[in-house]
Structure formats: C-alpha cells, structure tokens
Write an enzyme that holds these catalytic residues in place. Structure first.
Site, PDB file in Angstrom:
ATOM      1  N   SER A  46     -26.201  33.956  39.662  1.00 53.60           N
ATOM      2  CA  SER A  46     -25.129  33.150  40.245  1.00 53.60           C
ATOM      3  C   SER A  46     -25.255  33.020  41.756  1.00 53.60           C
ATOM      4  O   SER A  46     -24.881  32.001  42.323  1.00 53.60           O
ATOM      5  CB  SER A  46     -23.775  33.760  39.884  1.00 53.60           C
ATOM      6  OG  SER A  46     -23.729  35.115  40.283  1.00 53.60           O
ATOM      7  N   ASP A 105     -26.114  50.945  40.031  1.00 54.02           N
ATOM      8  CA  ASP A 105     -26.256  50.195  38.783  1.00 54.02           C
ATOM      9  C   ASP A 105     -27.614  50.491  38.142  1.00 54.02           C
ATOM     10  O   ASP A 105     -28.439  49.588  37.966  1.00 54.02           O
ATOM     11  CB  ASP A 105     -26.121  48.696  39.072  1.00 54.02           C
ATOM     12  CG  ASP A 105     -25.809  47.884  37.821  1.00 54.02           C
ATOM     13  OD1 ASP A 105     -25.367  48.496  36.826  1.00 54.02           O
ATOM     14  OD2 ASP A 105     -25.993  46.658  37.853  1.00 54.02           O
ATOM     15  N   LEU A 154     -38.589  33.355  38.345  1.00 50.78           N
ATOM     16  CA  LEU A 154     -38.620  34.481  37.413  1.00 50.78           C
ATOM     17  C   LEU A 154     -37.248  34.711  36.794  1.00 50.78           C
ATOM     18  O   LEU A 154     -37.121  35.103  35.643  1.00 50.78           O
ATOM     19  CB  LEU A 154     -39.058  35.755  38.150  1.00 50.78           C
ATOM     20  CG  LEU A 154     -40.527  35.872  38.554  1.00 50.78           C
ATOM     21  CD1 LEU A 154     -40.724  37.128  39.394  1.00 50.78           C
ATOM     22  CD2 LEU A 154     -41.409  35.925  37.320  1.00 50.78           C
ATOM     23  N   ALA A 155     -36.213  34.493  37.601  1.00 49.31           N
ATOM     24  CA  ALA A 155     -34.835  34.692  37.143  1.00 49.31           C
ATOM     25  C   ALA A 155     -33.923  33.839  38.013  1.00 49.31           C
ATOM     26  O   ALA A 155     -34.240  33.549  39.176  1.00 49.31           O
ATOM     27  CB  ALA A 155     -34.440  36.163  37.230  1.00 49.31           C
ATOM     28  N   ALA A 178     -28.289  33.924  43.549  1.00 53.15           N
ATOM     29  CA  ALA A 178     -29.658  33.756  44.028  1.00 53.15           C
ATOM     30  C   ALA A 178     -30.583  33.462  42.864  1.00 53.15           C
ATOM     31  O   ALA A 178     -30.207  33.605  41.696  1.00 53.15           O
ATOM     32  CB  ALA A 178     -30.118  35.024  44.740  1.00 53.15           C
ATOM     33  N   GLN A 179     -31.782  33.023  43.189  1.00 52.68           N
ATOM     34  CA  GLN A 179     -32.833  32.975  42.187  1.00 52.68           C
ATOM     35  C   GLN A 179     -34.115  33.542  42.793  1.00 52.68           C
ATOM     36  O   GLN A 179     -34.290  33.560  44.012  1.00 52.68           O
ATOM     37  CB  GLN A 179     -33.022  31.585  41.611  1.00 52.68           C
ATOM     38  CG  GLN A 179     -33.504  30.497  42.494  1.00 52.68           C
ATOM     39  CD  GLN A 179     -33.463  29.157  41.742  1.00 52.68           C
ATOM     40  OE1 GLN A 179     -32.439  28.760  41.192  1.00 52.68           O
ATOM     41  NE2 GLN A 179     -34.590  28.438  41.731  1.00 52.68           N
ATOM     42  N   VAL A 180     -34.988  34.025  41.915  1.00 55.81           N
ATOM     43  CA  VAL A 180     -36.150  34.804  42.328  1.00 55.81           C
ATOM     44  C   VAL A 180     -37.423  34.046  41.969  1.00 55.81           C
ATOM     45  O   VAL A 180     -37.577  33.583  40.833  1.00 55.81           O
ATOM     46  CB  VAL A 180     -36.149  36.193  41.645  1.00 55.81           C
ATOM     47  CG1 VAL A 180     -37.374  36.998  42.052  1.00 55.81           C
ATOM     48  CG2 VAL A 180     -34.873  36.948  42.001  1.00 55.81           C
TER      49      VAL A 180
END
Length: 560
Positions: free
Chosen positions: A140, A293, A136-137, A142-144
């Site tokens: 830098s 954030d 999905l994304a 991690a990735q999902v």
C-alpha cells in the site's frame, strides 16, 4: 479556527468516502453517533443507511476487517496495529485484523521511474545498469524492484508510492478527530483508548513512510550482530537511500514460509528455531530495540543454518527500566511468582480505580495452575494471551510499547513451533531473563541508579527556594489560584447552558409571535419602507428562531 476550517473543507471528500464505506458495512449507527452524517448532509450528500444483506450477515470482526480493506492503505495499516493490541481486543478480533494483507496493485513503471529520477537526481538507469520493471512486491505504501549495481551486486529498491503522503496525512487528521469524538460521545468505546491508539499509530505510520528511518533501524540492529555471522541483515546503500527510496542488498535465500525447501536443502530446523529466538530475545531484553514483526514473511533461511531478517518498518523500543520490568514479569510467570506478576501488571496499567484484590486473586489462581509444569511443557504464547485476557476483563490496558512486545513474543513462539514442534520458548528466554535481573542488581548498575536519584534529589532541593519564593509572591499579590475541574460537572454545565439558551430563544420567539399578532391586529399601517409590515417581519424572525430551536434539539438528541 481558520486553519481548522480549511482543513475540514480540504478533507470533506475523504470524509464522505469513509462514511460511505462504514455505512455499506452496516455501521450507519456509528456514523450518526459521531456526527459524520450531519456533516455530509450539510455538504449536500445523500446517504443510505442499509447495509447489503451479504455484508450484514458477517460477524462484526469480519465486517470491520472488510471495511478497513476498502478504506485503503492507512486503514489497513491501522488494522495491523490493532492486531498487536491483544490487551484491548479479544482473540477473534486480533485474528481477523491479522488477516489484513498489505498488498496493492502495482503502479506502472513510468510512475516509479519518475519517482526514482526525482529522488536520485538522475535517471535510475545511470546508476543501475540492470533494473527489473516488474516489481517483486507491491504494497500500500511502496513497491519493490530488483536491480544490480555496476559491480554486479544485486539490490532491491523500495520505492514509496507517488502521492501517497497527502492521502495518509488526510486520513490521520480524520482519525485523530474521529478518536476525539468517540471518546467524548461513545462511552462504551472509550475503554479501547482510541486517542492513545491513534497517537501510537500516527507515530508508527509516519516512521514507516520514512525509508531512511527504516535503514537506520536496520543498521542499528545489524551493529549488534556484527560478531554473529549466523544472523544476517541487508546492507543499506546510503548514497541512494532517502525518505522516499531505500536501496539495500538483495537477500538470496529460502523464504520463511517455504519449510519444504528448508527440509530439501538439509537445514536444521531445531537450530534455526533456536538461533531465531535467541536473536529476537537479544534484541528485546539486551538491546531494547527489536524487530517487532518477526513473522515468516520477513525471514530468509540461508546455507549454514543462517537466518536473515528483512523489513524494519515496524520496530519496538524498551527502556532499561522497562526491560527489567519485562524480565521480572516473565521470570515470575516461569517461576510461578503470582504477587510479582500482579504488581507489575497493575503498575503498567496505571493502577486500578477500585479494589485490586479480585485481580490479585485471579492472577494468583492463574499462575498456580502452572505450578509444577516443566518448562518444556509451557505454551508461552497461550500463557501470555490468557494473562492479557485477565487484564482486559478488568478494564486494564497495557502501554503501546508493551502491547507490541507481547505480540512479538507470541509471533516469535509461533515461528519457533512452526520450525520445531518441540520448541521451548520458556527455556530459551530464561537465560536472558536471569541475565537482565542479575545485571539490574550488579554493583555498577546500583551505583548508576543511585547517582541518578541523587542528582534528581539535589536538583529538586536546589530549586526549592526559588519555587517557594514564587509561591509566596503569588500568595501575597493575590495571584495564587487553586483550580479544581470536575469533568462530569463541567459537561452538565455545558448542557445546562445550551438548554437555557434554547429556552431564552423560545421565549423571545413566543414574544415575537404575540407582538407581531398584536401589531397586525391593531395597526395595519405600520410598515417599513418598501411596504414590508412590521408584523410580518416579526413573524419571519419568529419562524427562523423556532427552526433554530428545533434543529438544535434534534442535533443534541442525535449526540446524546
């Protein structure tokens, strides 16, 4: 000493990469000043100090941002932290740092599969009947990936990139050393408090790399909103969550940036702005633990005008006393109480070395310009930004937790006005501020603080005889010492010591030259076994000594 040497050798390749990027973007002078050039030259690296013309034409904030992007994930994260330091950097810098996008090319699924298998102890397909191999994304760190449990529940798997931790730890070591050098050798950069910034950044990044810590943060905030169905946080699936993988419910909703979809589905923008602001204000002023954030990318809008928060990698913490100080400051701004505002800001900044009257006068004039302005007409973020600018102009900086808080307030008001142009941040915050101030003055709170103060006083009194006994014993035995350290004088002494060492070696070198000349002139037969003349041996030693003096002077000139 040995461990430091091993660490330096281990990080030398990364040091070369960092210096090369800095030089490419026109920061060769900085590389020379902090000593990186010398280290690389000693390692046999050849550097070229001229930046490409197209990069040299960029403004300094843009060049720094581009350099951080090229330096990799650690430095991108550092830039994002610097974007929160509105007390240290002007708007042009923080705006440029805010452009840093935490994105990276996706890794092949085979690498992610291996990481998941190692984290779960079994193949992920044994746990998730369906798992999408396309992410999905990709960021830098991690990735999902999206997946479904056996009961059909949609979840997302946030997977840390394999091998990223050693790279990040090497960067953190180099940044810590770099900050020490900058504070010691670059007085004009010392006002940015590099060591303090790097310490804050190191804690934040290490916490962000621990995905189980992110899960605990999400659950802690979710517990406070358990009785408020309009605020949604993803459930963490702890049986599969660890330091390297976070498995949580997949939020199905309208992304925070898609306002057209919000209008198309008939959601109430004003109500969404109000509920979002109230949720974050409760986190900050009541709970003391908040999502740091809350930008549109971390929000989803759900049917029924509900709001979902995601991504708790960056959170802020405020003690009870700090929350009271924040409430006094904001209430003073809203109610135009200049003296209270100035006192709190000076306390937060650790006091002023000189006369604080100019700062008091400037804050008084600043607050007075808002006198009589209705709450709805106040631009809360602009008011905070102007106030921090005054602080920065006087060389003062906020503690890291408060700098993060100010950035959160500014982001929150921007989000509210994006949803509702008439959003009244000051009006939304006022009830929370008054609640904190009233709670601080409540009898139970006064009694609790009084009891803590009494306990501290009693502990001090109880330990006083023992402390006096040790002091007197040290005095009688002559072990009582008073040490006064004057840093400029110490630095002067070190420089003087280096100068005397060079002078002594120069004298010895001159003596060797004269002595060797006399030996060669008077006694040509004086020689060591093998035919080496004492005179020529003396000349060789003199050459080495002279070279050492010249190199020492050159290196000292580069640093000072």
């Amino acid at each position: 000493m040995w461990s430091e040497a091993v660490s330096a050798v281990r990080d030398l390749g990364r040091l070369h990469d960092i210096a090369s990027v800095l030089i490419r973007y026109g920061f060769g002078d900085l590389v020379r000043r902090i000593g990186m050039a010398g280290a690389l030259e000693r390692a046999g690296k050849v550097l070229h100090w001229r930046a490409p013309d197209e990069l040299a034409q960029l403004e300094p904030p843009a060049r720094v941002r581009r350099a951080l992007e090229d330096l990799g994930p650690t430095f991108v994260k550092l830039g994002q932290i610097l974007a929160t330091r509105v007390d240290l950097f002007s708007a042009e810098w923080t705006t440029e740092f805010s452009k840093l996008q935490d994105a990276a090319p996706a890794l092949p699924y085979a690498d992610i599969h291996a990481q998941l298998t190692e984290a779960f102890g079994e193949a992920p397909e044994n746990i998730f009947p369906r798992l999408e191999t396309s992410p999905l994304a990709a960021a830098s760190l991690a990735q999902v990936h999206r997946a479904w449990l056996a009961d059909g529940t949609p979840v997302v798997l946030k997977v840390r990139r394999p091998g990223i931790r050693p790279v990040v730890e090497a960067d953190l070591r180099l940044l810590a050393r770099l900050a020490e050098i900058v504070e010691a050798d670059a007085p004009d950069l010392r006002r940015y408090r590099p060591r303090e910034v790097i310490r804050q950044f190191t804690r934040s990044l290490r916490r962000e790399m621990d995905f189980s810590a992110e899960g605990r943060s999400a659950e802690r905030i979710a517990a406070r909103f358990a009785d408020r169905p309009e605020i949604v946080l993803p459930r963490i699936h702890w049986q599969w969550t660890s330091e390297r993988v976070n498995v949580q419910d997949c939020i199905e909703g309208i992304p925070g940036r898609n306002l057209a979809a919000v209008d198309a589905t008939g959601l109430d923008r004003k109500l969404l702005a109000c509920r979002g602001a109230n949720a974050v204000l409760q986190m900050i002023l009541e709970d003391g633990f908040f999502h740091a954030d809350p930008h549109p990318g971390n929000l989803f809008y759900l049917p029924g005008n509900r709001i979902a928060f995601i991504d708790f990698g960056m959170v802020g913490r405020l003690t009870e006393e700090r929350r009271y100080q924040v409430a006094r400051l904001l209430h003073g701004l809203v109610r135009h109480e200049a003296a209270a505002v100035a006192d709190i800001l000076i306390d937060w900044s650790g006091g002023m070395e000189g006369d604080s009257a100019p700062l008091m006068d400037e804050i008084d004039a600043f607050v007075d310009q808002y006198h009589g302005v209705p709450l709805k007409a106040l631009d809360f973020s602009a008011m905070l930004s102007d106030l921090i600018t005054i602080l920065r102009d006087h060389g003062l900086a906020l503690p890291p937790d408060l700098a993060l808080l100010v950035k959160t307030f500014i982001t929150l008001e921007g989000l509210g006005r994006q949803l509702d142009p008439e959003f009244d941040m000051a009006g939304e915050a006022t009830p929370f501020l008054e609640k904190v101030l009233i709670a601080h003055a409540a009898p139970l709170a006064l009694a609790r603080r009084g009891w803590r103060t009494l306990n501290s006083a009693l502990d001090l009194i109880a330990g006083l005889p023992q402390d006096l006994r040790q002091l007197l014993r040290a005095s009688r035995t002559g072990r009582l010492k008073v040490q006064v350290e004057v840093v400029p004088l110490k630095q002067f002494g070190e420089r003087l010591d280096r100068a005397i060492s060079r002078l002594a070696l120069s004298i010895v070198t001159a003596a060797l030259i004269i002595g060797s000349a006399i030996i060669l002139t008077v006694d040509n037969d004086a020689a060591l076994p093998g035919g080496i003349s004492f005179g020529w041996l003396g000349f060789g030693a003199a050459v080495l000594g002279g070279l050492w003096v010249l190199i020492s002077i050159w290196r000292s000139g580069g640093r000072h």
